[in-house]
Design a protein around this motif. Structure first.
Motif, PDB file in Angstrom:
ATOM      1  N   SER A 294       0.881  -1.172   0.000  1.00 25.36           N
ATOM      2  CA  SER A 294       0.000   0.000   0.000  1.00 25.36           C
ATOM      3  C   SER A 294       0.918   1.221   0.000  1.00 25.36           C
ATOM      4  O   SER A 294       1.217   1.799   1.042  1.00 25.36           O
ATOM      5  CB  SER A 294      -0.908  -0.012   1.234  1.00 25.36           C
ATOM      6  OG  SER A 294      -1.811   1.067   1.197  1.00 25.36           O
ATOM      7  N   ALA A 494      -7.306   5.657   1.965  1.00 29.67           N
ATOM      8  CA  ALA A 494      -6.490   4.443   1.916  1.00 29.67           C
ATOM      9  C   ALA A 494      -6.437   3.749   3.272  1.00 29.67           C
ATOM     10  O   ALA A 494      -6.536   2.518   3.361  1.00 29.67           O
ATOM     11  CB  ALA A 494      -5.087   4.784   1.436  1.00 29.67           C
ATOM     12  N   ALA A 499      -6.250  -0.217   2.149  1.00 30.06           N
ATOM     13  CA  ALA A 499      -5.939  -0.469   0.737  1.00 30.06           C
ATOM     14  C   ALA A 499      -4.765  -1.434   0.591  1.00 30.06           C
ATOM     15  O   ALA A 499      -3.740  -1.290   1.265  1.00 30.06           O
ATOM     16  CB  ALA A 499      -5.612   0.852   0.040  1.00 30.06           C
ATOM     17  N   LEU A 502      -2.368   1.125  -4.366  1.00 28.42           N
ATOM     18  CA  LEU A 502      -3.015   2.319  -4.894  1.00 28.42           C
ATOM     19  C   LEU A 502      -2.581   2.543  -6.345  1.00 28.42           C
ATOM     20  O   LEU A 502      -1.545   3.144  -6.610  1.00 28.42           O
ATOM     21  CB  LEU A 502      -2.629   3.543  -4.040  1.00 28.42           C
ATOM     22  CG  LEU A 502      -2.979   3.456  -2.550  1.00 28.42           C
ATOM     23  CD1 LEU A 502      -2.321   4.589  -1.779  1.00 28.42           C
ATOM     24  CD2 LEU A 502      -4.487   3.494  -2.350  1.00 28.42           C
TER      25      LEU A 502
END
Length: 600
Positions: A294, A494, A499, A502
């Motif tokens: 992430s 996020a 997340a 990205l």
């Protein structure tokens, strides 16, 4: 049991001695210290005042003060947080030097967490130039002299093989986001080594103040791999490792170990924000880690969203199509090339081929216009090299290409000269100019120069704030192309959605949110960006767009996915008001005592 004087503190005695000796211990301790062991165990809570996260200052109620055994340690008045924020403002304004205001805010952060963040949120326009650009540049330069303990973690090149052990020492276990720098290229200041901690602290402060990310989830880190800055190495107060900057395979392996250690220590969906790495390293790590972790690079991806948002807003204002315009980027660093790359992605989403999307994008670097004959081309710049004769002089480039939009991100003041501005105005009714470098002293041109040399017709945006300019009796304001409009919302989206990674499409969505946010009335003033006073609501809109993308593309580790993401995110956000400092209590019914039958 013999009791020596070295174990006379009640807490230590309680830990080291067995329950059957507790009464004896209490009597023994009272003889020497006049303390009640039970009272200390139940009531003494030094965190209430010593820990910034829990300290409420004069907002503690009398009951809380008495039960926490802090009664008498402060005046008897009760001061609500709103009044504490006003007192903070008075103290802030009493310091007229920006660096003095910065150090005051750092002290406030270490004493009163919620007052600090609420003050920044409620007075964003006042505090942003202090916490971020331009004052943060001075803070980084002098960081070794203003250093205070507890300001993030330092992982040095000497920690190779033990980075995981270092990260375990952080005082908060549930870290969800890391902002890290190696100090390789801080703003326009260059290699600042361990002093780079100042920039990651500023970023994470804005995560919370503008984006609402809980600060206990965030960890600022500096990778101290040395510095090539001779002034720092010769500074007797420099806090970093005194060795030349480590490079090559040794450096790459060190960063790789760091990435693996973060994932192992805090989870593989921990947001890792890379900040102010030198351009070659920034792109190298972006390619290596974007789809593995992430991962977020604000200098490339955050800046690209901000730059493209300006282009899209100019398209709204001037009623033309971006695909028909000529773009000139001055500078071939991570910021300029990152914006150019996202612009290409936007143009391709409109149906243009890769070659056509790149055809009207030109780049000037230190040796002139990028052409197929230029030296030092790499995979990040070669797509913009044109098969034409080289041109060294920027003024000649502008006169020949007649760009509608000129964006400079060089870190060098004065690059956009008076003649360049006059040529932009000569070839365009409303020329669009961006001078993005920070701090203000490094801006490629000032707002005053931009408006004066274009007869006030320019649409001008800068990375740092400039005061309004009056030309021929007309007042002009500068749009602030500041990354703080984007990265706090990106981080909130996020982090709340956990997340996995990205992709670039997220930054396209963010750019469109930013471009569509200003009202038509605001846009007509020539300001292409949302106002700084709107950044809190804007950050939530950005976060929602990020969360929506992660949900629809199955990139979130939140399971099950909440039905109402908006409500879910609101519940995730940091609260800027005080809660109770005492645990909840409730009544139990009386229990009947059952007597055992007597033995016959």
């Amino acid at each position: 049991m013999a009791l020596s004087r070295k174990v006379l503190t009640p807490t230590r005695l309680a830990v080291e001695c067995s329950d059957r000796n507790l009464l004896q211990i209490c009597k023994h301790v009272k003889r020497f210290t006049h303390l009640d062991l039970y009272s200390e165990i139940l009531h003494n809570n030094t965190d209430a005042l010593m820990n910034s996260r829990y300290n409420k200052g004069l907002s503690f109620t009398m009951r809380e003060r008495q039960l926490l055994s802090i009664h008498g340690l402060m005046p008897c008045s009760i001061r609500p947080i709103e009044e504490q924020v006003e007192v903070a403002k008075l103290n802030f304004m009493a310091r007229h030097d920006p660096l003095g205001q910065y150090t005051y805010l750092m002290s406030l952060r270490q004493l009163h967490e919620r007052v600090f963040f609420r003050f920044i949120r409620e007075h964003t326009e006042l505090t942003l130039p202090i916490m971020y650009t331009p004052t943060v540049g001075s803070a980084v330069t002098l960081f070794s002299t203003v250093y205070r303990s507890g300001m993030g973690m330092y992982v040095t090149i000497y920690d190779r093989g033990h980075i995981f052990d270092v990260l375990k020492n952080w005082r908060v276990p549930n870290v969800r986001g890391v902002c890290v720098t190696d100090g390789g290229r801080i703003l326009g200041l260059g290699d600042m080594g361990a002093n780079g901690m100042g920039i990651v602290l500023g970023k994470l402060f804005l995560y919370t103040a503008l984006g609402g990310v809980p600060p206990n989830l965030l960890l600022p880190i500096t990778l101290d791999v040395g510095t090539d800055n001779k002034m720092l190495l010769e500074d007797p107060h420099y806090v970093g490792a005194r060795l030349g900057r480590i490079k090559g395979a040794e450096y790459d392996d060190f960063v790789e170990e760091f990435m693996q250690a973060v994932a192992k220590c805090f989870g593989d969906d921990t947001l890792i924000h890379f900040e102010d790495f030198a351009t070659p390293n920034a792109y190298k790590f972006l390619r290596k880690y974007q789809h593995k972790y992430s991962y977020f690079n604000d200098d490339i991806q955050g800046t690209s969203a901000i730059g493209l948002a300006g282009f899209l807003a100019a398209e709204r204002l001037l009623k033309y199509k971006l695909e028909d315009q000529v773009f000139l980027f001055v500078g071939a660093g991570s910021a300029a090339i990152g914006i150019a790359n996202l612009l290409v992605r936007e143009l391709r989403s409109r149906g243009l081929s890769k070659e056509k999307a790149c055809s009207n994008i030109y780049v000037v670097e230190m040796y002139g216009l990028l052409t197929t004959k230029s030296k030092g081309l790499n995979e990040d710049t070669c797509r913009y090299a044109k098969d034409i004769e080289p041109i060294v002089d920027l003024e000649e480039v502008v006169d020949k290409l007649k760009p509608a939009i000129l964006l400079a991100a060089t870190g060098t003041a004065g690059v956009i000269s008076e003649k360049v501005l006059r040529l932009m105005a000569q070839h365009n009714e409303r020329p669009v100019v961006f001078a993005l470098s920070n701090p203000t002293s490094n801006a490629e041109c000032t707002a005053e120069q931009a408006f004066q040399h274009t007869e006030g017709r320019v649409i001008f945006s800068s990375g740092s704030p400039f005061p309004p300019v009056v030309v021929n009796g007309k007042r002009f304001t500068t749009g602030q192309a500041n990354n703080c409009l984007a990265f706090p919302g990106i981080a909130l989206g996020a982090l709340s959605m956990r997340a996995r990674h990205l992709p670039d499409e997220i930054y396209l969505k963010v750019a469109h949110v930013l471009a569509n946010y200003p009202s038509e009335e605001s846009l007509k003033t020539g300001n292409l960006y949302p106002l700084i006073s709107e950044v809190n609501d804007l950050s939530f809109s950005v976060a929602m767009s990020v969360a929506d993308f992660l949900d629809k593309n199955n990139l979130s580790n939140v399971h099950p996915m909440p039905k109402d993401i908006c409500k879910f995110m609101h519940n995730y956000m940091y609260r800027l008001s005080y809660g109770p400092s005492l645990p909840n209590t409730w009544k139990y019914p009386p229990f009947k005592r059952i007597s055992r039958p007597k033995k016959s």
